[in-house]
Design a protein around this motif. Structure first.
Motif, mmCIF file in Angstrom:
data_model
loop_
_atom_site.group_PDB
_atom_site.id
_atom_site.type_symbol
_atom_site.label_atom_id
_atom_site.label_comp_id
_atom_site.label_asym_id
_atom_site.label_seq_id
_atom_site.Cartn_x
_atom_site.Cartn_y
_atom_site.Cartn_z
ATOM 1 N N SER A 22 9.556 -3.557 10.538
ATOM 2 C CA SER A 22 9.597 -2.115 10.818
ATOM 3 C C SER A 22 9.986 -1.361 9.552
ATOM 4 N N THR A 23 9.259 -0.280 9.256
ATOM 5 C CA THR A 23 9.557 0.514 8.069
ATOM 6 C C THR A 23 8.995 1.921 8.241
ATOM 7 N N ILE A 24 9.535 2.856 7.474
ATOM 8 C CA ILE A 24 8.919 4.176 7.371
ATOM 9 C C ILE A 24 8.398 4.393 5.952
ATOM 10 N N ASN A 25 8.510 3.353 5.117
ATOM 11 C CA ASN A 25 8.008 3.413 3.743
ATOM 12 C C ASN A 25 6.598 2.833 3.699
ATOM 13 N N TYR A 26 5.640 3.642 4.030
ATOM 14 C CA TYR A 26 4.250 3.193 4.000
ATOM 15 C C TYR A 26 3.445 4.112 3.082
ATOM 16 N N LYS A 27 2.281 3.622 2.655
ATOM 17 C CA LYS A 27 1.423 4.386 1.762
ATOM 18 C C LYS A 27 0.028 4.506 2.367
ATOM 19 N N LEU A 28 -0.521 5.717 2.309
ATOM 20 C CA LEU A 28 -1.868 5.948 2.812
ATOM 21 C C LEU A 28 -2.870 6.170 1.685
ATOM 22 N N TYR A 29 -2.364 6.254 0.448
ATOM 23 C CA TYR A 29 -3.257 6.410 -0.703
ATOM 24 C C TYR A 29 -2.859 5.411 -1.775
ATOM 25 N N MET A 30 -3.848 4.711 -2.321
ATOM 26 C CA MET A 30 -3.609 3.735 -3.362
ATOM 27 C C MET A 30 -4.365 4.128 -4.625
ATOM 28 N N SER A 31 -3.746 3.930 -5.777
ATOM 29 C CA SER A 31 -4.422 4.155 -7.043
ATOM 30 C C SER A 31 -5.623 3.219 -7.140
ATOM 31 N N GLY A 32 -6.783 3.784 -7.454
ATOM 32 C CA GLY A 32 -7.993 2.979 -7.479
ATOM 33 C C GLY A 32 -8.612 2.776 -6.117
ATOM 34 N N ARG A 33 -7.926 3.298 -5.079
ATOM 35 C CA ARG A 33 -8.425 3.229 -3.699
ATOM 36 C C ARG A 33 -8.681 1.793 -3.252
ATOM 37 N N LYS A 34 -7.808 0.873 -3.692
ATOM 38 C CA LYS A 34 -7.951 -0.517 -3.317
ATOM 39 C C LYS A 34 -6.663 -1.011 -2.665
ATOM 40 N N SER A 35 -6.809 -1.652 -1.526
ATOM 41 C CA SER A 35 -5.684 -2.263 -0.840
ATOM 42 C C SER A 35 -6.234 -3.224 0.210
ATOM 43 N N ASP A 36 -5.399 -4.120 0.666
ATOM 44 C CA ASP A 36 -5.752 -5.013 1.769
ATOM 45 C C ASP A 36 -4.789 -4.778 2.916
ATOM 46 N N ILE A 37 -5.309 -4.729 4.141
ATOM 47 C CA ILE A 37 -4.412 -4.740 5.286
ATOM 48 C C ILE A 37 -3.782 -6.123 5.369
ATOM 49 N N ALA A 38 -2.570 -6.191 5.892
ATOM 50 C CA ALA A 38 -1.788 -7.426 5.851
ATOM 51 C C ALA A 38 -2.497 -8.622 6.497
ATOM 52 N N PRO A 39 -3.132 -8.484 7.669
ATOM 53 C CA PRO A 39 -3.817 -9.656 8.232
ATOM 54 C C PRO A 39 -4.908 -10.216 7.323
ATOM 55 N N TYR A 40 -5.569 -9.364 6.563
ATOM 56 C CA TYR A 40 -6.592 -9.872 5.662
ATOM 57 C C TYR A 40 -5.963 -10.589 4.469
ATOM 58 N N VAL A 41 -4.770 -10.168 4.058
ATOM 59 C CA VAL A 41 -4.037 -10.907 3.026
ATOM 60 C C VAL A 41 -3.792 -12.333 3.506
ATOM 61 N N LEU A 42 -3.403 -12.463 4.779
ATOM 62 C CA LEU A 42 -3.163 -13.783 5.351
ATOM 63 C C LEU A 42 -4.442 -14.613 5.339
ATOM 64 N N GLN A 43 -5.558 -13.998 5.689
ATOM 65 C CA GLN A 43 -6.829 -14.720 5.683
ATOM 66 C C GLN A 43 -7.195 -15.169 4.267
ATOM 67 N N ARG A 44 -6.907 -14.352 3.266
ATOM 68 C CA ARG A 44 -7.165 -14.747 1.881
ATOM 69 C C ARG A 44 -6.322 -15.953 1.487
ATOM 70 N N ILE A 45 -5.080 -16.029 1.971
ATOM 71 C CA ILE A 45 -4.239 -17.192 1.696
ATOM 72 C C ILE A 45 -4.875 -18.443 2.289
ATOM 73 N N LEU A 46 -5.315 -18.356 3.542
ATOM 74 C CA LEU A 46 -5.948 -19.509 4.165
ATOM 75 C C LEU A 46 -7.205 -19.935 3.416
ATOM 76 N N ARG A 47 -7.956 -18.985 2.945
ATOM 77 C CA ARG A 47 -9.236 -19.279 2.293
ATOM 78 C C ARG A 47 -9.054 -19.801 0.873
ATOM 79 N N ASN A 48 -8.027 -19.317 0.160
ATOM 80 C CA ASN A 48 -7.984 -19.563 -1.285
ATOM 81 C C ASN A 48 -6.711 -20.230 -1.810
ATOM 82 N N ALA A 49 -5.684 -20.415 -0.995
ATOM 83 C CA ALA A 49 -4.418 -20.962 -1.488
ATOM 84 C C ALA A 49 -4.364 -22.480 -1.328
#
Length: 268
Positions: free
Chosen positions: A96-123
Motif C-alpha cells: 500500500s502506498t500513496i507514492n505513485y507516478k502516472l508519468y514517466m520520463s521517456g514514457r516507458k514503464s512496466d506494470i508490476a505483473p509484467y515485471v514478474l513475467q519478465r523475471i520468469l522469461r529471462n532470469a
C-alpha cells in the motif's frame, strides 16, 4: 486524473492479502526448494471461474520456458506466480502506498505483473531478477518474492515509484506478507486502515514462527506441510481463528505450492 485518483482510493478499501513463504536446504527432503503463496483479493467470483495453468515457451534467445498460475485471459499470465526451467520461482505481493507516478520520463514503464513475467522469461539467477526489477521505472509499490532452486537462495525485492531495495536475501526459509521490511522503504508505505497493518504483520509473524518451529523440531518440510500452512487458521499467538489475522482468507482466490527445481533441469 480525477477519475484515476478516485479509482485508486476505491481500491484501497478492497480486502486483499497475499501471503507466501519459501523453504529449502536442510529443512526439506533432498534440499528441494518449496515456494508457496496465496493470492488474496476481492476477485473470487471472477478469478476462480477460469483458473489456468500456463505452460509458456516464447521464441527468442535468452527466453526460458516457464510455468505460471493465474486465470484465463490475462495478458500477463506470468504476472502472479510461477517458475522457469532455471529453477527461478516468483510470487508478487501488493504493498500500500500513496507514492505513485502516472508519468514517466521517456514514457516507458512496466506494470508490476509484467515485471514478474519478465523475471520468469529471462532470469537465470536472483541477480538477474534484481537487475530486471531495476531496469524499468515503476508506477506503484510491490514486493517480488523470488527464489533460486538450484542455489537454494531466496530474496524479497521491494520497489515503489521512487526506489528499489532488496529487503532480505539468504537461504533456508523466508516468509512474506504485505508490508515493507527494508528501512529505506518506510516513507513509501501507506495503509488506510491501521488494522490492515496489524493483520499483515500477524500473517508474516505467523509464518516466520511456524518456519522457525519446524527448523527447531527438525521437521522435514514437504508439499503437504506447505499446503497445510498456506491454508492455516492459526494466528501469530497460536490461536485458532476462522479468518482475520490468519494466513488464509475468505477472499483467497488462488493458492499455489511449487517445487521449481528437482535437480535435473526439467520442469516438474
Amino acid at each position: 486524473f480525477k477519475i484515476i485518483s478516485e479509482e485508486a482510493l476505491r481500491r484501497m478499501s478492497f480486502s486483499r492479502g497475499c501471503s507466501g513463504f519459501v523453504v529449502s536446504g536442510s529443512m526439506t527432503k533432498d534440499g528441494e526448494l518449496i515456494h508457496a503463496r496465496n493470492m488474496d483479493g476481492e476477485v473470487v467470483d471472477s478469478w476462480n471461474k477460469n483458473l489456468t495453468l500456463y505452460l509458456i515457451k516464447e521464441p527468442g534467445e535468452g527466453n526460458y520456458p516457464f510455468v505460471a498460475t493465474a486465470t484465463a485471459g490475462l495478458f500477463y499470465p506470468g504476472g502472479v506466480s510461477g517458475f522457469n526451467t532455471q529453477g527461478i520461482s516468483v510470487s508478487i505481493h501488493e504493498m500500500s502506498t500513496i507514492n505513485y507516478k502516472l508519468y514517466m520520463s521517456g514514457r516507458k514503464s512496466d506494470i508490476a505483473p509484467y515485471v514478474l513475467q519478465r523475471i520468469l522469461r529471462n532470469a537465470g539467477s536472483i541477480d538477474d531478477a534484481i537487475n530486471i526489477v531495476k531496469s524499468m521505472p515503476h508506477i506503484a509499490a510491490w514486493t517480488v518474492l523470488v527464489s533460486d532452486g538450484q542455489r537454494n537462495e531466496t530474496a524479497s525485492i521491494e520497489f515503489s515509484a521512487d526506489r528499489v531495495r532488496v529487503a532480505r536475501r539468504g537461504k533456508e526459509s523466508i516468509g512474506q506478507a504485505n508490508h515493507f521490511l527494508h528501512s529505506d522503504m518506510t516513507d513509501q508505505a501507506y495503509t488506510p486502515k491501521f488494522n490492515k497493518t496489524l493483520e499483515s504483520r500477524s500473517r508474516f509473524d505467523t509464518l516466520t514462527k511456524q518456519l522457525a518451529q519446524a527448523k527447531a523440531d527438525g521437521k522435514i518440510v514437504d508439499v503437504p506441510w506447505a499446503m497445510f500452512h498456506i491454508a492455516g487458521h492459526e494466528d501469530d499467538m497460536g490461536k485458532f481463528r476462522s479468518f482475520g489475522r490468519v494466513v488464509t482468507k475468505n477472499y483467497t482466490s488462488m493458492s499455489t505450492v511449487a517445487v521449481p527445481f528437482r535437480h535435473d533441469g526439467n520442469l516438474p
